[in-house]
Write a protein that holds these residues in place. Structure first.
Motif, mmCIF file in Angstrom:
data_model
loop_
_atom_site.group_PDB
_atom_site.id
_atom_site.type_symbol
_atom_site.label_atom_id
_atom_site.label_comp_id
_atom_site.label_asym_id
_atom_site.label_seq_id
_atom_site.Cartn_x
_atom_site.Cartn_y
_atom_site.Cartn_z
ATOM 1 N N GLN A 107 4.152 -9.053 25.385
ATOM 2 C CA GLN A 107 5.077 -7.974 25.079
ATOM 3 C C GLN A 107 5.199 -7.730 23.580
ATOM 4 N N GLU A 108 5.131 -8.797 22.772
ATOM 5 C CA GLU A 108 5.424 -8.677 21.346
ATOM 6 C C GLU A 108 4.176 -8.693 20.473
ATOM 7 N N ALA A 109 3.005 -8.629 21.066
ATOM 8 C CA ALA A 109 1.775 -8.633 20.286
ATOM 9 C C ALA A 109 0.742 -7.782 21.014
ATOM 10 N N PRO A 110 -0.207 -7.196 20.298
ATOM 11 C CA PRO A 110 -1.208 -6.348 20.951
ATOM 12 C C PRO A 110 -2.303 -7.174 21.616
ATOM 13 N N LEU A 111 -1.908 -8.072 22.542
ATOM 14 C CA LEU A 111 -2.853 -8.954 23.215
ATOM 15 C C LEU A 111 -2.898 -8.615 24.701
ATOM 16 N N VAL A 112 -4.107 -8.378 25.195
ATOM 17 C CA VAL A 112 -4.322 -8.012 26.588
ATOM 18 C C VAL A 112 -4.943 -9.204 27.313
ATOM 19 N N SER A 113 -4.363 -9.582 28.430
ATOM 20 C CA SER A 113 -4.834 -10.763 29.145
ATOM 21 C C SER A 113 -6.234 -10.551 29.708
ATOM 22 N N VAL A 114 -7.032 -11.621 29.652
ATOM 23 C CA VAL A 114 -8.410 -11.592 30.155
ATOM 24 C C VAL A 114 -8.506 -12.331 31.485
ATOM 25 N N TYR A 115 -8.004 -13.570 31.538
ATOM 26 C CA TYR A 115 -8.005 -14.327 32.790
ATOM 27 C C TYR A 115 -7.011 -15.467 32.691
ATOM 28 N N LEU A 116 -6.641 -15.987 33.851
ATOM 29 C CA LEU A 116 -5.703 -17.103 33.944
ATOM 30 C C LEU A 116 -6.188 -18.057 35.019
ATOM 31 N N THR A 117 -6.266 -19.358 34.691
ATOM 32 C CA THR A 117 -6.590 -20.392 35.666
ATOM 33 C C THR A 117 -5.486 -21.443 35.634
ATOM 34 N N HIS A 118 -5.700 -22.529 36.349
ATOM 35 C CA HIS A 118 -4.699 -23.590 36.373
ATOM 36 C C HIS A 118 -4.480 -24.204 34.996
ATOM 37 N N ASP A 119 -5.522 -24.236 34.148
ATOM 38 C CA ASP A 119 -5.371 -24.896 32.856
ATOM 39 C C ASP A 119 -5.870 -24.060 31.671
ATOM 40 N N GLU A 120 -6.128 -22.760 31.882
ATOM 41 C CA GLU A 120 -6.561 -21.887 30.789
ATOM 42 C C GLU A 120 -5.933 -20.503 30.910
ATOM 43 N N TRP A 121 -5.636 -19.937 29.753
ATOM 44 C CA TRP A 121 -5.219 -18.533 29.687
ATOM 45 C C TRP A 121 -5.864 -17.935 28.446
ATOM 46 N N ALA A 122 -6.495 -16.800 28.598
ATOM 47 C CA ALA A 122 -7.115 -16.126 27.465
ATOM 48 C C ALA A 122 -6.621 -14.695 27.390
ATOM 49 N N ALA A 123 -6.295 -14.253 26.170
ATOM 50 C CA ALA A 123 -5.883 -12.873 25.918
ATOM 51 C C ALA A 123 -6.605 -12.391 24.672
ATOM 52 N N GLU A 124 -6.891 -11.099 24.604
ATOM 53 C CA GLU A 124 -7.720 -10.570 23.526
ATOM 54 C C GLU A 124 -7.076 -9.370 22.846
ATOM 55 N N MET A 125 -7.543 -9.092 21.627
ATOM 56 C CA MET A 125 -7.170 -7.885 20.909
ATOM 57 C C MET A 125 -8.343 -7.486 20.027
ATOM 58 N N ALA A 126 -8.377 -6.223 19.652
ATOM 59 C CA ALA A 126 -9.426 -5.747 18.760
ATOM 60 C C ALA A 126 -8.862 -4.659 17.861
ATOM 61 N N ASN A 127 -9.311 -4.647 16.620
ATOM 62 C CA ASN A 127 -9.008 -3.566 15.700
ATOM 63 C C ASN A 127 -10.258 -3.310 14.863
ATOM 64 N N ARG A 128 -10.099 -2.609 13.756
ATOM 65 C CA ARG A 128 -11.277 -2.237 12.980
ATOM 66 C C ARG A 128 -11.880 -3.426 12.225
ATOM 67 N N THR A 129 -11.146 -4.538 12.127
ATOM 68 C CA THR A 129 -11.626 -5.675 11.346
ATOM 69 C C THR A 129 -12.175 -6.810 12.207
ATOM 70 N N VAL A 130 -11.667 -6.953 13.425
ATOM 71 C CA VAL A 130 -12.001 -8.154 14.186
ATOM 72 C C VAL A 130 -11.772 -7.937 15.683
ATOM 73 N N HIS A 131 -12.512 -8.685 16.493
ATOM 74 C CA HIS A 131 -12.238 -8.851 17.920
ATOM 75 C C HIS A 131 -11.807 -10.303 18.059
ATOM 76 N N ALA A 132 -10.601 -10.545 18.560
ATOM 77 C CA ALA A 132 -10.034 -11.894 18.560
ATOM 78 C C ALA A 132 -9.543 -12.280 19.947
ATOM 79 N N VAL A 133 -9.544 -13.578 20.195
ATOM 80 C CA VAL A 133 -9.070 -14.138 21.454
ATOM 81 C C VAL A 133 -8.060 -15.233 21.159
#
Length: 211
Positions: A107-133
Motif C-alpha cells: 500500500q505504501e510503496a510502488p511494489l507489485v507482488s510477484v508470487y507468494l509461497t510458504h517461505d518466500e514472497w517477492a514484489a517488484e517495481m520498475a522506473n527509468r533507473t532500475v528494475h528492483a525486487v
C-alpha cells in the motif's frame, strides 16, 4: 542487522531461477521472531503498511527529495514502469508459481507482488533507473525460532541506472533501512501482543530480537 550476500544466495530460493540476471544489492535480518508458518502474517502486516513506513525525520527528508527528483526528471513516469519499459517477472514464473498465490501489493510503496509461497514472497517495481525486487524469505534464526530476511535485488537501467544506484547507496545506510526494520519490528511485537494477550508469545518474543 545487515547480512552478507551469501545469506541470500546460499539458500534454495525460487527467486534465483526467476531473477538470475538481477544483482543482490542488500540483505537484512528482520526483527520478526516467530514460528515456521508465520511468513503470511508478516506479508499481511507489510501489505497493510503497518510498520513499513519510516518515521525518522532524516529518512522522511531523503524520501521527499527522492520523489521530488523523480518527478522533475521523469524517473517514475508510467512509461518507465512494469509492463512498459520492462516486462513483469510474472512472465518468467514456472507453472506452479503462476497458478499459486500471488500475494498482496504494498500500500505504501510502488511494489507489485510477484508470487507468494510458504517461505518466500517477492514484489517488484520498475522506473527509468532500475528494475528492483524486494524478496522476503522466512528462515530459521538458529535459536529455535524463525524470522524474516529481506533481500533487495536490482537490475540497473544502463549507465544512468548504475550511476543512480551508486549515488543513493550512502543514503540507504543513513538510517533508512534501520528505521524501516525497527518500525516493522515494533508493529510485529504489537501484533503479537494483541493476538496473544498482554503476555505476547509466552511473555517474550519467540526468538531473539534483531537490531
Amino acid at each position: 542487522m545487515k547480512l552478507p550476500v551469501t545469506a541470500h544466495t546460499s539458500r534454495p530460493w525460487r527467486i534465483h531461477g526467476i531473477a538470475g540476471d538481477f544483482r543482490v544489492e542488500d540483505v537484512w535480518a528482520m526483527p520478526t521472531p516467530g514460528g515456521p508458518d508465520d511468513l503470511e502474517r508478516l506479508v499481511r502486516q507489510m501489505a497493510n503498511g503497518d510498520g513499513a513506513h519510516v518515521s525518522s525525520p532524516v529518512a522522511r527528508l531523503l524520501f521527499a527529495i527522492r520523489w521530488k527528483l523523480g518527478k522533475l526528471l521523469g524517473w517514475d513516469d508510467a512509461s518507465a514502469g512494469l509492463g512498459v519499459r520492462v516486462p513483469t517477472l510474472r512472465d518468467r514464473l514456472p507453472a506452479d508459481l503462476l497458478s499459486g498465490p500471488r500475494g498482496p501489493d504494498l500500500q505504501e510503496a510502488p511494489l507489485v507482488s510477484v508470487y507468494l509461497t510458504h517461505d518466500e514472497w517477492a514484489a517488484e517495481m520498475a522506473n527509468r533507473t532500475v528494475h528492483a525486487v524486494m524478496h522476503i524469505g522466512w528462515v530459521p534464526d538458529g535459536a529455535g525460532a524463525h524470522r524474516g530476511q529481506m533481500a533487495v535485488l536490482v537490475r540497473p537501467n544502463g549507465r544512468m541506472g548504475a550511476l543512480y544506484m551508486a549515488a543513493i547507496k550512502p543514503f540507504r545506510y543513513l538510517g533508512v533501512y534501520q528505521q524501516m526494520l525497527r518500525a516493522i519490528g515494533r508493529a510485529w511485537e504489537a501484533d503479537a501482543g494483541a493476538e496473544h494477550g498482554p503476555a505476547g508469545r509466552g511473555g517474550a518474543p519467540s526468538g531473539p530480537s534483531v537490531t
